[in-house]
Design a protein around this motif. Sequence first.
Motif, PDB file in Angstrom:
ATOM      1  N   ASP A  79       4.177 -28.830  25.834  1.00 33.35           N
ATOM      2  CA  ASP A  79       4.204 -27.565  25.094  1.00 33.35           C
ATOM      3  C   ASP A  79       5.373 -27.579  24.119  1.00 33.35           C
ATOM      4  OD1 ASP A  79       2.092 -26.135  26.591  1.00 33.35           O
ATOM      5  OD2 ASP A  79       3.499 -26.330  28.245  1.00 33.35           O
ATOM      6  N   LEU A  80       5.122 -27.125  22.895  1.00 28.84           N
ATOM      7  CA  LEU A  80       6.162 -26.981  21.883  1.00 28.84           C
ATOM      8  C   LEU A  80       6.150 -25.546  21.375  1.00 28.84           C
ATOM      9  CD1 LEU A  80       5.544 -30.251  19.815  1.00 28.84           C
ATOM     10  CD2 LEU A  80       7.344 -29.853  21.499  1.00 28.84           C
ATOM     11  N   ASN A  81       7.315 -24.907  21.371  1.00 36.01           N
ATOM     12  CA  ASN A  81       7.441 -23.522  20.894  1.00 36.01           C
ATOM     13  C   ASN A  81       8.553 -23.460  19.856  1.00 36.01           C
ATOM     14  OD1 ASN A  81       9.223 -20.833  21.372  1.00 36.01           O
ATOM     15  ND2 ASN A  81       7.021 -20.382  21.379  1.00 36.01           N
ATOM     16  N   ARG A  82       8.278 -22.729  18.791  1.00 45.56           N
ATOM     17  CA  ARG A  82       9.293 -22.575  17.753  1.00 45.56           C
ATOM     18  C   ARG A  82       9.329 -21.123  17.304  1.00 45.56           C
ATOM     19  NH1 ARG A  82      12.279 -25.698  14.349  1.00 45.56           N
ATOM     20  NH2 ARG A  82      12.814 -24.814  12.312  1.00 45.56           N
ATOM     21  N   VAL A  83      10.537 -20.560  17.280  1.00 42.98           N
ATOM     22  CA  VAL A  83      10.762 -19.192  16.813  1.00 42.98           C
ATOM     23  C   VAL A  83      10.937 -19.211  15.304  1.00 42.98           C
ATOM     24  CG1 VAL A  83      12.263 -17.177  16.927  1.00 42.98           C
ATOM     25  CG2 VAL A  83      11.804 -18.518  18.997  1.00 42.98           C
ATOM     26  N   PHE A  89       5.850 -11.444   9.579  1.00 37.90           N
ATOM     27  CA  PHE A  89       4.690 -11.229  10.449  1.00 37.90           C
ATOM     28  C   PHE A  89       4.581 -12.276  11.560  1.00 37.90           C
ATOM     29  CE2 PHE A  89       3.298 -14.093   7.164  1.00 37.90           C
ATOM     30  CZ  PHE A  89       2.481 -14.995   7.816  1.00 37.90           C
ATOM     31  N   LEU A  90       5.061 -13.510  11.320  1.00 40.15           N
ATOM     32  CA  LEU A  90       4.966 -14.569  12.314  1.00 40.15           C
ATOM     33  C   LEU A  90       6.282 -14.665  13.077  1.00 40.15           C
ATOM     34  CD1 LEU A  90       3.363 -16.948  13.522  1.00 40.15           C
ATOM     35  CD2 LEU A  90       4.329 -18.395  11.713  1.00 40.15           C
ATOM     36  N   ARG A  91       6.235 -14.345  14.384  1.00 39.56           N
ATOM     37  CA  ARG A  91       7.456 -14.374  15.181  1.00 39.56           C
ATOM     38  C   ARG A  91       7.703 -15.741  15.816  1.00 39.56           C
ATOM     39  NH1 ARG A  91       8.582 -11.156  12.310  1.00 39.56           N
ATOM     40  NH2 ARG A  91       8.768  -8.902  12.616  1.00 39.56           N
ATOM     41  N   SER A  92       6.633 -16.442  16.187  1.00 41.28           N
ATOM     42  CA  SER A  92       6.775 -17.771  16.767  1.00 41.28           C
ATOM     43  C   SER A  92       5.401 -18.429  16.796  1.00 41.28           C
ATOM     44  CB  SER A  92       7.360 -17.704  18.178  1.00 41.28           C
ATOM     45  OG  SER A  92       6.476 -17.037  19.060  1.00 41.28           O
ATOM     46  N   TYR A  93       5.392 -19.714  17.081  1.00 46.19           N
ATOM     47  CA  TYR A  93       4.124 -20.402  17.248  1.00 46.19           C
ATOM     48  C   TYR A  93       4.254 -21.437  18.351  1.00 46.19           C
ATOM     49  CZ  TYR A  93       6.170 -24.060  14.251  1.00 46.19           C
ATOM     50  OH  TYR A  93       6.985 -25.030  13.718  1.00 46.19           O
ATOM     51  N   ILE A 176     -10.381 -34.057  31.114  1.00 48.03           N
ATOM     52  CA  ILE A 176     -10.365 -32.975  30.125  1.00 48.03           C
ATOM     53  C   ILE A 176      -9.104 -33.095  29.278  1.00 48.03           C
ATOM     54  CG2 ILE A 176     -10.383 -30.488  29.767  1.00 48.03           C
ATOM     55  CD1 ILE A 176     -11.721 -30.191  32.479  1.00 48.03           C
ATOM     56  N   ARG A 177      -9.308 -33.164  27.974  1.00 51.19           N
ATOM     57  CA  ARG A 177      -8.190 -33.200  27.017  1.00 51.19           C
ATOM     58  C   ARG A 177      -8.238 -31.936  26.178  1.00 51.19           C
ATOM     59  NH1 ARG A 177     -10.294 -38.210  27.752  1.00 51.19           N
ATOM     60  NH2 ARG A 177      -8.831 -39.935  28.127  1.00 51.19           N
ATOM     61  N   THR A 178      -7.146 -31.193  26.194  1.00 55.47           N
ATOM     62  CA  THR A 178      -7.087 -29.911  25.489  1.00 55.47           C
ATOM     63  C   THR A 178      -5.961 -29.935  24.464  1.00 55.47           C
ATOM     64  OG1 THR A 178      -7.878 -28.740  27.453  1.00 55.47           O
ATOM     65  CG2 THR A 178      -6.851 -27.420  25.734  1.00 55.47           C
ATOM     66  N   PHE A 179      -6.287 -29.678  23.214  1.00 56.27           N
ATOM     67  CA  PHE A 179      -5.306 -29.516  22.140  1.00 56.27           C
ATOM     68  C   PHE A 179      -5.335 -28.047  21.723  1.00 56.27           C
ATOM     69  CE2 PHE A 179      -7.070 -33.739  22.049  1.00 56.27           C
ATOM     70  CZ  PHE A 179      -5.992 -34.584  21.852  1.00 56.27           C
ATOM     71  N   TYR A 180      -4.172 -27.443  21.565  1.00 55.10           N
ATOM     72  CA  TYR A 180      -4.178 -26.013  21.226  1.00 55.10           C
ATOM     73  C   TYR A 180      -3.042 -25.675  20.267  1.00 55.10           C
ATOM     74  CZ  TYR A 180      -0.154 -24.982  24.226  1.00 55.10           C
ATOM     75  OH  TYR A 180       1.101 -24.934  24.782  1.00 55.10           O
ATOM     76  N   ALA A 181      -3.258 -24.559  19.550  1.00 58.34           N
ATOM     77  CA  ALA A 181      -2.234 -23.999  18.666  1.00 58.34           C
ATOM     78  C   ALA A 181      -2.361 -22.478  18.713  1.00 58.34           C
ATOM     79  CB  ALA A 181      -2.402 -24.503  17.233  1.00 58.34           C
ATOM     80  N   LYS A 182      -1.221 -21.793  18.726  1.00 61.27           N
ATOM     81  CA  LYS A 182      -1.223 -20.329  18.818  1.00 61.27           C
ATOM     82  C   LYS A 182      -0.104 -19.765  17.971  1.00 61.27           C
ATOM     83  CE  LYS A 182       0.417 -18.263  22.447  1.00 61.27           C
ATOM     84  NZ  LYS A 182       0.611 -17.683  23.798  1.00 61.27           N
ATOM     85  N   ASN A 198      -1.673 -12.234  19.026  1.00 59.12           N
ATOM     86  CA  ASN A 198      -1.684 -13.668  18.758  1.00 59.12           C
ATOM     87  C   ASN A 198      -3.075 -14.086  18.303  1.00 59.12           C
ATOM     88  OD1 ASN A 198      -3.289 -14.610  21.245  1.00 59.12           O
ATOM     89  ND2 ASN A 198      -1.569 -13.507  22.191  1.00 59.12           N
ATOM     90  N   VAL A 199      -3.111 -15.193  17.588  1.00 61.14           N
ATOM     91  CA  VAL A 199      -4.348 -15.825  17.177  1.00 61.14           C
ATOM     92  C   VAL A 199      -4.195 -17.317  17.457  1.00 61.14           C
ATOM     93  CG1 VAL A 199      -3.511 -16.055  14.792  1.00 61.14           C
ATOM     94  CG2 VAL A 199      -5.969 -16.200  15.275  1.00 61.14           C
ATOM     95  N   GLY A 200      -5.245 -17.911  17.994  1.00 60.91           N
ATOM     96  CA  GLY A 200      -5.117 -19.311  18.364  1.00 60.91           C
ATOM     97  C   GLY A 200      -6.458 -20.019  18.408  1.00 60.91           C
TER      98      GLY A 200
END
Length: 528
Positions: A79-83, A89-93, A176-182, A198-200
């Motif tokens: 997991d990668l999170n960036r503020v 409008f975008l607080r983090s992803y 199962i391989r899962t790639f995600y972005a939010k 959120n939108v992802g």
Amino acid sequence: MPRIRAPSANSPRWKPTPECWGGLDVDFTVPLDARYARYGLPDLADPNQVYLRDPQGWGHDGRMENSKQEDKIKSFRLDLNRVVESSDFLRSYDVGFNYTKRTKEKSAQVYFADLPGRVPTLVDPSLLQSPTSLGFAGMGNVLTFDPRELLSRYYDVYLSESNDDLQKDQAFEEEIRTFYAKANLDIDVTDSVRLRGNVGVQYIHTDQRSDGVAITPAGPAAVRGIGASYGDILPSLNLVADFGDGWNVRFGAAKELMRPRINEMGAYAGVWVNVTNGAGEWAGSGGNPKLEPFRANAIDLSVEKYFGEASYVALAAFYKDLESYVYNQTIPWNFAGYEFESDTPPASDWGTFSAPANGSGGYMRGVEFSLAVEGGLLHPALDGFGTLLNASYTESSIDPDGPGGSSTDTFPGLSKIVGNATVYYEKHGFSARLSQRFRDPYRGEYSYIFGQRSYRYTLNERTIDLQLGYEFPESSSLSGLSVLFQVNNLNNEPFRTEVSDSNGMGLFFPEEYTEYGRQYMLGFRYSL
């Protein structure tokens, strides 16, 4: 900020199931009206009357099954999170990757047991234990013993596996391989309206394989490595509009999936050749290793008003469009590799196969009303009192038997009307709650004989629970101690089912009426 996790788990389980059969004849009385059937029982705990024998005429006097099951899960998650501080409008992803590999292996050995000469035998009193009470089922006491001791002393035990037993040996593997972005949003739309959420999107790629046993015209045959590979793109949107003064509007939309039961994905099969007008054609039935998930598009909307410290009222609606539903159907199947013993060979490797398969779905929609009110808002004398109310209505167009199925069958577990009501008092360390749960009749799904599952028409339920508690204050020498007393099913609500007539006339008759009684629980908690 990156996070890496790599958990794993291994869960083996062994389940020996020894059976020694015996008993006495039972006098059943079946009334010719709408009453429940009655029966009279002799003393099933009498060691001088209850013989070990084959009362049902199954051709054996006992049975033993040794089953083994092992589940393994290996996973890796990044997991990668960036503020984002510079955006309005975008607080983090968040972005990430998850890998999961699950394997499941099942096997069973089945033995039958016969008494010498198949002669009924009494149990040695030295091997008997205290009788077991089946009073909750109206059967009184029954003879009790350790079947393992009896199998080794009285019986000839030998391996004897039917085709059904051979097909209990199965193996599954799923990767199962899962790639995600939010993207996490927080927007001041106006001076009085704030939008957050959120939108992802996820991309999920699945590889699944199964091993099993097929019963063919030439005998049992191993089936290995049958499966499927597929991918799904799953977008989602969750938003909350805060209009101030306690008013919120929530909206959610997503594409969803739910995997079918792993047993439905087994590679077990029964295979044969049908001959029609002099032409042979492959046919069979069993599991479906190529089975894909249930898929749906879902929308949720709710309007909420919050007031006081713990009071609110909300009205919500939801709609699910199930693009794919799993039900038994006859599908084209490639039988290449199977041997046959027939004077009329199949004209093609292709034939028909009856198995769980993905088919058309339908909608599920409903509304829900919720209310929580603190008594102190109504009058100061009601401070500490409160109530919680919830009611929902749900309907579905899905026929679990597929298009053209039974007109009386409904989505398993679905009650059109469900309601909950709670009144409570919480003050000065005392707490008391009285709750009632209600649900409409529904088509229930239950475990059945030999580990199978069955559907039963379950009547409406209305259950009352009581909870009383006290937490000692800091001024007490027992400070930190709290006591909790609970009574579940205070009204002793029965479990009731019906059975439909076999002629399709839409008639229902009583099937089961069981009272499970009340459950009392007393708990203590101490906090340092």
